[in-house]
Enzyme design. Structure first.
Site, PDB file in Angstrom:
ATOM      1  CG  ASP A   6      -1.813   1.309   1.350  1.00  0.00           C
ATOM      2  OD1 ASP A   6      -1.686   2.682   0.378  1.00  0.00           O
ATOM      3  OD2 ASP A   6      -2.263   1.677   2.678  1.00  0.00           O
ATOM      4  CE  LYS A  67      -1.496   6.690  -3.692  1.00  0.00           C
ATOM      5  NZ  LYS A  67      -1.593   6.651  -2.679  1.00  0.00           N
ATOM      6  CD  GLU A 144      -5.242   3.869  -2.301  1.00  0.00           C
ATOM      7  OE1 GLU A 144      -5.809   4.667  -2.315  1.00  0.00           O
ATOM      8  OE2 GLU A 144      -3.238   3.989  -2.755  1.00  0.00           O
ATOM      9  CG  ASP A 167      -9.731   4.466   0.739  1.00  0.00           C
ATOM     10  OD1 ASP A 167      -8.741   5.221   1.498  1.00  0.00           O
ATOM     11  OD2 ASP A 167      -9.385   3.960  -0.359  1.00  0.00           O
TER      12      ASP A 167
HETATM   13  P1  ADP Z   1      -2.018   7.200   2.916  1.00  0.00           P
HETATM   14  O1  ADP Z   1      -3.383   6.088   2.293  1.00  0.00           O
HETATM   15  O2  ADP Z   1      -3.210   8.446   1.998  1.00  0.00           O
HETATM   16  O3  ADP Z   1      -1.008   7.365   3.306  1.00  0.00           O
HETATM   17  P2  ADP Z   1      -3.912   7.275   5.634  1.00  0.00           P
HETATM   18  O4  ADP Z   1      -5.124   6.596   5.488  1.00  0.00           O
HETATM   19  O5  ADP Z   1      -2.118   6.990   5.804  1.00  0.00           O
HETATM   20  O6  ADP Z   1      -3.480   7.726   3.991  1.00  0.00           O
HETATM   21  O7  ADP Z   1      -3.707   8.400   6.335  1.00  0.00           O
HETATM   22  C1  ADP Z   1      -3.489   9.610   6.757  1.00  0.00           C
HETATM   23  C2  ADP Z   1      -4.072  10.449   6.873  1.00  0.00           C
HETATM   24  O8  ADP Z   1      -5.178  10.137   8.554  1.00  0.00           O
HETATM   25  C3  ADP Z   1      -3.435  11.725   7.041  1.00  0.00           C
HETATM   26  O9  ADP Z   1      -3.618  12.836   6.703  1.00  0.00           O
HETATM   27  C4  ADP Z   1      -3.474  11.933   8.626  1.00  0.00           C
HETATM   28  O10 ADP Z   1      -3.652  12.954   9.495  1.00  0.00           O
HETATM   29  C5  ADP Z   1      -4.622  11.449   9.124  1.00  0.00           C
HETATM   30  N1  ADP Z   1      -5.065  10.863  10.285  1.00  0.00           N
HETATM   31  C6  ADP Z   1      -4.094   9.745  10.629  1.00  0.00           C
HETATM   32  N2  ADP Z   1      -4.942   9.466  12.013  1.00  0.00           N
HETATM   33  C7  ADP Z   1      -6.295  10.429  12.302  1.00  0.00           C
HETATM   34  C8  ADP Z   1      -7.075  10.614  13.323  1.00  0.00           C
HETATM   35  N3  ADP Z   1      -6.568   9.785  14.835  1.00  0.00           N
HETATM   36  N4  ADP Z   1      -7.601  11.821  13.208  1.00  0.00           N
HETATM   37  C9  ADP Z   1      -7.845  12.096  12.447  1.00  0.00           C
HETATM   38  N5  ADP Z   1      -7.196  11.935  11.411  1.00  0.00           N
HETATM   39  C10 ADP Z   1      -6.171  10.994  10.764  1.00  0.00           C
HETATM   40 MG    MG Z   2      -3.734   4.276   1.646  1.00  0.00          MG
END
Ligand code: ADP
Ligand code: MG
Length: 561
Positions: A6, A67, A144, A167
């Protein structure tokens, strides 16, 4: 070994399918989430958590959120060299590959990589290129939300249900509607926004915090500190009704209390954008919200209360529990890898997906007595099950014409200028003065959602030579070869030193954030780490690392409560 990856905007994960189950693989810090940040420090490549800390104290040495630039020409400068997004992504991929090899004790050559369902042709090709630069054979790209559904559906192999995967990651938003029936999973529709994610909420909040304090939100020096505070406050608001921010930024003492209502107001324009893909996916799937049996929330940004509330209200239900929003995509990618490798444990699992975009060509229409060019003629409609092929026949218009030429486009707009131009197709045909030459063009969306084009000249039965011109934003073969060399020449930071590097980067970041008396305090911690590194006592070092991390946790918690 065949793994699932991922590759996220903010975090990346790897998983492998073993013994009938997908499992996550930890990085050298023991964490399964590796921040998608790279840095070059002292000529060495640093990836993940340590790079994220370096980005805070020395932003010029690090790159993040790249990305978002996949499929574009944008360049990032790191350690005096320019890199494009696929090259930076390749640095993440190669670190993940090394982690998987260390964990599994064998070489990893093949990978399924997940991409946002709403990634277009150029963005998908960029991910493919990243895989090649990292030395991985990318057997397939998986959407995804589809991957998340696969991970979820594996445990729900009985009965029938309609599920909606919502998502929202760091930088992208996808909606997919699926039908599950006894291990058979069919995506009915996907829609999304490739430029909407949790990072936009952080950005909006950072602007709000700056404006409240009469600071310039665009000031490059203040940005790392403002973003860090905003990120902490945003996450705090996911579990608490309000968050208090106290910090020294730009010579000012900030003391602000943020409520959930305020947060919702500040991010209202972003929340409003969630409706567009959701409505379209439902309408394309021909379902009303009431016909959805399960709501699956994926992506870290679905932890935000206003987002959860919106999804719940719109679909009139609570999200299913038991799906980890961070992990589902990687686990599903590993299941897909096992499906590609025909793992016996998955004999009864079938997954079909759709393409999220309409594919077509340009045509001319008659208006009055004149022809007007530039209209979009769809060939494969969006949300068609992939792989899919469609054939079209084209003919010459002038006697003796030896070339046929038309543009290929992806998108939903009636005029081609508003869609994504995938290139010009040029087909050579024999010179024929007597009749029109005809060519048959076959357009195929493959299982990865990528386009293939074949051309046959009907009069000769020969496959025609066909040229799709290089797309702006696409890496050429020559560029990929060069990127491979650049990658080989890069020195990777030693894995066994990851924990020390991470702590040091975190201390540097704390120093950059601190002011006044906090600074000598941080310097004191840095000296303690350096002394312990000189002494080389692994146990003492281990204890010290724990102590210093705990001290830094307390220091940071002081800023946002
Ligand atoms: P990606 O797959 O695009 O890398 P993720 O699914 O890991 O993204 O999500 C990352 C996003 O989720 C970031 O913007 C982060 O700030 C947000 N995030 C992670 N934990 C929390 C939380 N507890 N509350 C609000 N936002 C969150
Ligand atoms: Mg993701």
């Amino acid at each position: 070994m065949h793994i699932g990856i991922d590759l996220g905007t903010t975090n990346s994960l790897i998983a492998v399918f073993r013994g009938g189950q997908p499992e996550l693989i930890p990085n050298p810090l023991g964490q399964v989430l590796t921040p998608s940040v790279v840095a070059i420090r002292d000529g060495q490549l640093v990836v993940g958590e340590a790079a994220r800390e370096i980005a805070r104290s020395a932003p010029a040495q690090a790159a993040a959120l790249f990305k978002r630039s996949m499929g574009t020409d944008r360049e990032y400068r790191l350690g005096g060299t320019a890199y494009r997004a696929p090259e930076l992504s390749a640095m993440i991929l190669s670190a993940l590959k090394a982690d998987a090899e260390a964990h599994l004790g064998q070489p990893v050559t093949d990978a399924v990589i997940s991409v946002p369902a709403y990634f277009n042709e150029l963005q998908r090709k960029a991910v493919r290129a990243a895989g090649r630069i990292a030395g991985l054979n990318v057997t397939r790209l998986i959407n995804e939300p589809t991957a998340a559904a696969l991970a979820y559906g594996l445990h729900e192999r009985e009965g029938e249900s309609r599920i909606l995967v919502f998502d929202l990651g760091g930088g992208t938003f996808d909606i997919s509607v699926l039908e599950l029936f006894e291990g058979v999973m069919e995506v009915r529709a996907s829609a999304g926004d490739a430029f909407l994610g949790g990072e936009d909420f952080t950005e909006a909040l950072a602007r709000h915090i700056a404006q409240t304090a009469a600071l310039d939100p665009h000031d490059a020096e203040l940005r790392p500190a403002l973003l860090k505070l905003a990120e902490q406050a945003k996450c705090a608001l996911s579990t608490a009704p309000e968050a208090r921010i106290t910090a020294e930024v730009g010579g000012q003492t900030l003391d602000q209390t943020l409520t959930r209502d305020r947060f919702e107001e500040v991010t209202a324009p972003l929340l409003a954008r969630l409706a567009v893909p959701l409505d379209r996916a439902l309408s394309d799937a021909n379902l009303s919200p009431g016909e959805i049996d399960r709501l699956v929330l994926v992506g870290g940004a679905t932890r935000m209360q206003p987002v959860r509330a919106y999804a719940g209200r719109r679909l009139r239900q609570l999200p299913v529990s038991g799906v980890d929003p961070d992990q589902a995509v990687a686990l599903g990618a590993a299941v897909q890898a096992a499906l590609v490798a025909r793992d016996a444990g998955l004999d009864d699992v079938v997954m079909t997906d759709v393409s999220a975009f309409t594919l077509g060509i340009d045509t001319a229409h008659r208006r009055g007595d004149r022809w007007h060019a530039g209209y979009f003629a769809p060939i494969i409609e969006r949300n068609t099950v992939i792989p899919v092929s469609r054939e079209e026949t084209f003919s010459t218009v002038e006697p003796g014409q030896t070339e046929l030429r038309f543009g290929i486009y992806q998108g939903e707009a009636p005029v081609v200028a508003d869609n994504l131009h995938l290139g010009e197709l040029t087909v050579q045909v024999p010179r024929n003065m007597a009749e029109h030459e005809k060519v048959k063009v076959r357009f195929t969306y493959d299982v990865s959602g990528l386009l293939e084009v074949d051309v046959t000249v009907l009069s000769t039965g020969k496959k025609a030579s066909l040229v799709i011109s290089q797309l702006a934003g696409e890496m050429t073969e020559a560029e990929i070869t060069k990127a491979l060399k650049k990658m080989k020449a890069l020195k990777h930071h030693p894995r066994e030193d990851a924990a020390n590097l991470h702590l040091r980067a975190r201390l540097d970041a704390a120093f950059a954030m601190a002011r006044g008396p906090s600074r000598p305090w941080v310097t004191g911690l840095i000296l303690r780490l350096e002394e312990a590194l000189d002494a080389q006592d692994p146990d003492a070092l281990d204890t010290l690392r724990k102590d210093l991390h705990a001290a830094l946790d307390r220091f940071e918690a002081d800023h946002v409560r």
